[in-house]
Write an enzyme that holds these catalytic residues in place. Structure first.
Site: not given
Lengths: 417, 143
Positions: B62-65
């Site tokens: 999922g997210s790269s954050t």
């Protein structure tokens, strides 16, 4: 092996910001087993959301060190609409640090794009170009659709790579790691649905769920070119449902003119089919709402394009959303201006939509606490809204979303029509 | 049975509770750094507290954050005590590196062979031994 220039950067020849960036990149390279760096030609930075004091302290530190980007760099969606957040009623305690983060990046020379779809704003590196991009949908799109090469960079490493102008030579930067491995073949029953708008986000999510981490999926059997907005929906969903950073769509994406080329002329690691039932199962998984009431409709993850504004404007023409129902469209300031110039913004706003630039409902407090059920056509919104916002979700096509905005009810269950 | 790590941080941990999952978790949108809990309603660990535990998952997703969320948790003191993957999660690894290089916070981690990863499912407590071993001393039945 470091070059003489890289040794000098690590020694501080270009100042303390480049030195810090190189030190972190070098440790990352060691962990990843990379033995060299590759120069990059562009970057897209995603470490710009106000998620707490960590990001604020990170950018302040870089700013103190007088960091400057070494390559053209765009900024992802941010936590507020920069020019209007006070008027929109965003709390100062949230808006001020969010704007502070943005100021720090602009001071480093990052461009004020404020969008998760920079590839729709002319930031389109070419086939084979080495870049460092952050944001999961942007990573998947730039790798797969444009054929430029980025690894799946976590926030912070994207800006550090932009400051250093290089990345570890590993992962999807290298030819061998771009080989398609996991082949999904669409059944005829599934392929027959390809003209339906939800086909691409649901297929993307299914591929994301079924692709093991770090592997490259290949999709075979797409009957026709979906166009940029549906590719955007596919890759955003693939990167939400799993960790897909590159996927080859045979006959559509540039590294997959045919199956054999996508596989680098080797046998696949696995082969499986995706049927209509699989897409239905994904839809059922993403729809967490009970009952048929809809309190809000959200559109634009990734950011709405001018073509999507045109479609929406045609659907809402002469109509009005139900009183008390919220309709939010999230986009970039550039796409909103383009839609205004072409006459698509006015009908959308007269319908009763709030068109918000620079940010999205997942990262900015845009939806009222009283909203219980949200309808969207975006697989990415559908995936993240329950966890981020604690609200229930139902998915529908753009047309179904408009119907729900008018009636406050989901249209009768009629998938794929 | 102790497991030889394929790759490990310089620092280890003492004995800590293990939270194991075979489903990768996205920290952004999946983990709340204020409460220390998993908030991804689609994830089998939904509702579990990770603070102070060692989280074992096959990889990131999922997210790269996720790196930002992990740094935030490290600054707030709500982070897991350690991380184990069967494949280095480059997103969370960035959070670990930035925390170490810029904020003097360390988070021990290890990468184990994918074939060994399921063995951990039976462990209630483990320790990361910086000589390169995941100590699995006590099983769920014994603990």
């Amino acid at each position: 092996m470091l070059t003489g220039e890289e040794e000098a950067l690590l020694g501080g020849a270009q100042g303390p910001a480049v030195q810090l960036a190189m030190r972190i990149l070098l440790r990352m390279a060691q962990w990843q087993g990379a033995d060299a760096f590759i120069p990059i030609t562009s970057a897209h930075v995603d470490g710009c959301l106000y998620e707490g004091q960590g990001v604020v302290r990170f950018v302040d530190r870089l700013r103190e060190l007088e960091a400057r980007v070494a390559v053209p760099t765009t900024l992802n969606a941010i936590s507020v609409e920069l020019a209007r957040w006070r008027a929109q009623g965003v709390p100062v305690a949230f808006g001020e640090p969010a704007a502070h983060i943005v100021d720090a990046y602009l001071a480093m020379g990052v461009r004020p794009s404020f969008s998760c779809a920079p590839y729709q704003l002319g930031h389109t590196p070419g086939l084979g170009e080495q870049v460092a991009w952050g944001e999961s949908n942007a990573i998947a799109y730039v790798n797969s659709v444009l054929g430029a090469r980025t690894d799946r960079y976590g926030d912070f490493l994207d800006i550090l790579a932009a400051v250093a102008g290089r990345v570890p030579a590993q992962g999807l930067h290298l030819d061998a790691n771009r080989r398609g491995q996991i082949v999904f073949t669409l059944t005829d029953r599934a392929a027959a649905l390809s003209r339906h708008e939800l086909f691409y986000p649901l297929l993307g999510y299914a591929v994301g769920l079924r692709t093991p981490p770090g592997r490259v999926p290949v999709v075979l059997g797409l009957p026709d070119h979906p166009g940029p907005d549906r590719l955007k929906a596919f890759f955003a969903a693939a990167a939400s449902g799993g960790s897909v950073a590159l996927a080859h769509l045979v006959g559509i994406t540039p590294e997959a003119p045919d199956l054999s080329t996508a596989l680098h002329h080797r046998p696949p690691d696995s082969l499986s089919a995706i049927d209509r039932d699989d897409l239905d199962a994904v839809r059922a998984r993403l729809c967490t709402a009970r009952g048929d009431g809809v309190d809000a409709v959200v559109l634009g993850s990734p950011h709405f394009s001018v073509q999507e504004f045109e479609q929406l404007a045609r659907l809402v023409s002469g109509r009005r959303r139900r009183d008390g129902l919220d309709l939010v469209v999230t986009t970039s300031q550039f796409m909103r201006q383009a839609a205004a110039d072409q006459g698509w913004l006015d009908p959308v706003e007269r319908f009763g939509a709030r068109v918000i630039a620079d940010t999205c409902v997942l990262v900015s407090p845009l939806l009222h606490a009283s909203v219980g059920t949200v309808m969207t056509n975006s697989g990415k919104y559908a995936h993240y809204i329950p966890g981020r916002l604690g609200k229930a979700v139902v998915m529908g096509s753009l047309e179904e979303c408009v119907e729900a905005a008018v009636t406050g009810r989901m249209p009768k269950e009629a998938p794929w029509t | 049975m102790d497991l030889k790590a394929a790759l490990m941080s310089d620092r280890g941990t003492g004995w800590r509770p293990l939270v194991w999952t075979d489903q990768p978790l996205s920290f952004w949108g999946g983990f709340d750094p204020v409460s220390g809990r998993v908030v991804d309603v689609h994830h089998p660990l939904s509702g579990r507290t990770l603070t102070g535990a060692i989280l074992a998952m096959p990889a990131g997703r999922g997210s790269s954050t996720g790196s930002v969320v992990l740094l935030e948790a490290l600054l707030l003191g709500t982070a897991p005590a350690g991380l184990i993957w069967s494949q280095l999660d480059a997103v969370l690894a960035v959070g670990v590196l930035v925390a170490d290089e810029m904020f003097e916070r360390t988070l021990p981690w290890a990468v184990v062979d994918p074939q060994d990863f399921p063995v951990l499912a039976r462990c209630a407590e483990i320790a990361l031994d910086p000589t390169g071993w995941v100590r699995t001393g006590r099983s769920a039945e014994e603990a």
